[in-house]
Design a protein around this motif. Structure first.
Motif, short mmCIF file in Angstrom:
data_model
loop_
_atom_site.label_atom_id
_atom_site.label_comp_id
_atom_site.label_asym_id
_atom_site.label_seq_id
_atom_site.Cartn_x
_atom_site.Cartn_y
_atom_site.Cartn_z
N VAL A 73 93.96 33.90 15.11
CA VAL A 73 94.35 32.54 15.49
C VAL A 73 93.23 31.58 15.13
CG1 VAL A 73 95.04 31.02 17.39
CG2 VAL A 73 95.77 33.41 17.40
N ASP A 74 93.60 30.45 14.56
CA ASP A 74 92.63 29.45 14.11
C ASP A 74 92.82 28.16 14.89
OD1 ASP A 74 90.91 28.65 11.35
OD2 ASP A 74 92.00 27.00 12.26
N THR A 75 91.74 27.64 15.48
CA THR A 75 91.81 26.41 16.26
C THR A 75 90.57 25.57 15.99
OG1 THR A 75 92.12 25.49 18.48
CG2 THR A 75 90.78 27.49 18.31
N ALA A 76 90.38 24.51 16.77
CA ALA A 76 89.22 23.63 16.62
C ALA A 76 89.07 22.77 17.86
CB ALA A 76 89.37 22.73 15.39
N TYR A 77 87.86 22.32 18.10
CA TYR A 77 87.60 21.41 19.21
C TYR A 77 88.50 20.19 19.13
CZ TYR A 77 84.94 18.28 22.30
OH TYR A 77 84.58 17.41 23.30
N ASP A 78 88.68 19.66 17.93
CA ASP A 78 89.46 18.44 17.77
C ASP A 78 90.96 18.64 17.97
OD1 ASP A 78 87.25 16.85 17.33
OD2 ASP A 78 87.37 16.95 15.15
N ALA A 96 92.72 41.36 22.22
CA ALA A 96 92.08 40.14 21.75
C ALA A 96 92.25 39.98 20.24
CB ALA A 96 90.60 40.15 22.11
N PRO A 97 92.84 38.86 19.79
CA PRO A 97 92.94 38.62 18.35
C PRO A 97 91.62 38.10 17.80
CG PRO A 97 93.85 36.76 19.53
CD PRO A 97 93.46 37.79 20.57
#
Length: 300
Positions: A73-78, A96-97
């Motif tokens: 899974v890819d995320t970001a603070y923004d 856990a991925p």
């Protein structure tokens, strides 16, 4: 993002048996080594861009991706979606991925605070991959070297297993190298798709042992958020090759990327599309001629 919408809550549990079967059919997603002991799956669920639309339930999208066989899974603070991602991971109960997150370019103190905020919201002591989202450029201020120093400190402290950058071109990487204590970055994540790819930066990264990673693999464009240059799946050669292999245009576009050994993050919140995206290895490779035609294709 193919106009994807999230599955609704009522359909979730009913879908589990079929998705479990699909997982057995699809198999594990291959990985690429990005740092000692750190292997990044070639497919990640991207939760930025179109996934930020109000109609998309990010928690359910993460849940769907993981029970469909996704493992990253890819995320970001923004993106401001990390708490919802944590809920989706918990609901999937699949272990856990691999988690990639990013922080904006800023001061050292703010960067360190953003890193801790990411971890708190994700409910974890570390992320697998921590990236600087963009280099600092006017008029936004901040300092690329200071932000990278905070990311280096996070690696040393065990708050990240690998570190890298995003949206860096060759000049940005040259500048970062002048002050970096940890070099090279493990990953440089940039917009890359059929019809839109920065070949000079890809060549530089390959020469410097930096794993080049794609976002917006179905859209392209310098900002990678709104398919400004037209949908990849509308490109005639993509459609033609999809008919030859009897798969979707999206699968052809994604296959062109992963067949080069390039990992990618793609937004999906629909069962059919999740299964398509994860099923890139059951139907054989694209030919050398097909790969060249896709490399030479142009977005509208």
């Amino acid at each position: 993002n193919r106009g994807r919408t999230a599955v609704n809550a009522a359909a979730r549990l009913a879908a589990v048996p079929m998705l479990t079967l699909a997982l057995l059919q699809i198999g594990a997603v291959p990985t690429v080594n990005i740092a000692p002991g750190v292997n990044l799956p070639l497919l990640s669920l991207g939760t930025g861009s179109g996934m930020l639309k109000p109609a998309v339930n990010v928690t359910e999208a993460v849940w769907l991706w993981l029970i469909s066989g996704g493992s990253a899974v890819d995320t970001a603070y923004d993106y401001s979606d990390e708490e919802r991602i944590a809920k989706g991971i918990e609901a999937a109960g699949a272990g856990a991925p691999f988690v990639t997150t990013k922080i904006p370019c800023t001061s050292y103190a703010k960067a360190a605070a953003h890193i801790d905020s990411n971890l708190q919201q994700l409910g974890t002591d570390f992320t697998d991959l921590l990236l600087m989202h963009f280099p600092c450029r006017s008029p936004f201020g901040g300092n690329t070297a200071d932000t990278w120093r905070a990311i280096e400190a996070a690696l040393t402290a065990g708050k990240a297993r690998a570190i890298g950058v995003s949206n860096f071109d060759v000049d940005d990487l040259h500048q970062l190298r002048k002050t970096a204590r940890r070099w090279p970055p493990a990953v440089n994540q940039c917009s890359l798709s059929v019809g839109y790819h920065d070949d000079a930066t890809i060549k530089y990264c390959n020469s410097n042992k930096i794993t080049y990673m794609s976002y917006s693999p179905l859209c392209g464009g310098p900002n990678g958020s709104s398919c400004q240059h037209g949908s990849v799946m509308d490109i005639p050669v993509v459609q033609q090759i999809s008919k030859v292999h009897n798969v979707s245009s999206a699968q052809i576009a994604l296959k062109w990327i992963v067949q080069q050994g390039i990992p990618l993050a793609t937004a999906v919140a629909n069962e059919q599309y999740a299964r398509e995206d994860l099923d890139l290895w059951s139907w054989g490779d694209l030919s050398a001629d097909e790969m060249k035609k896709l490399a030479d294709a142009k977005l509208f």
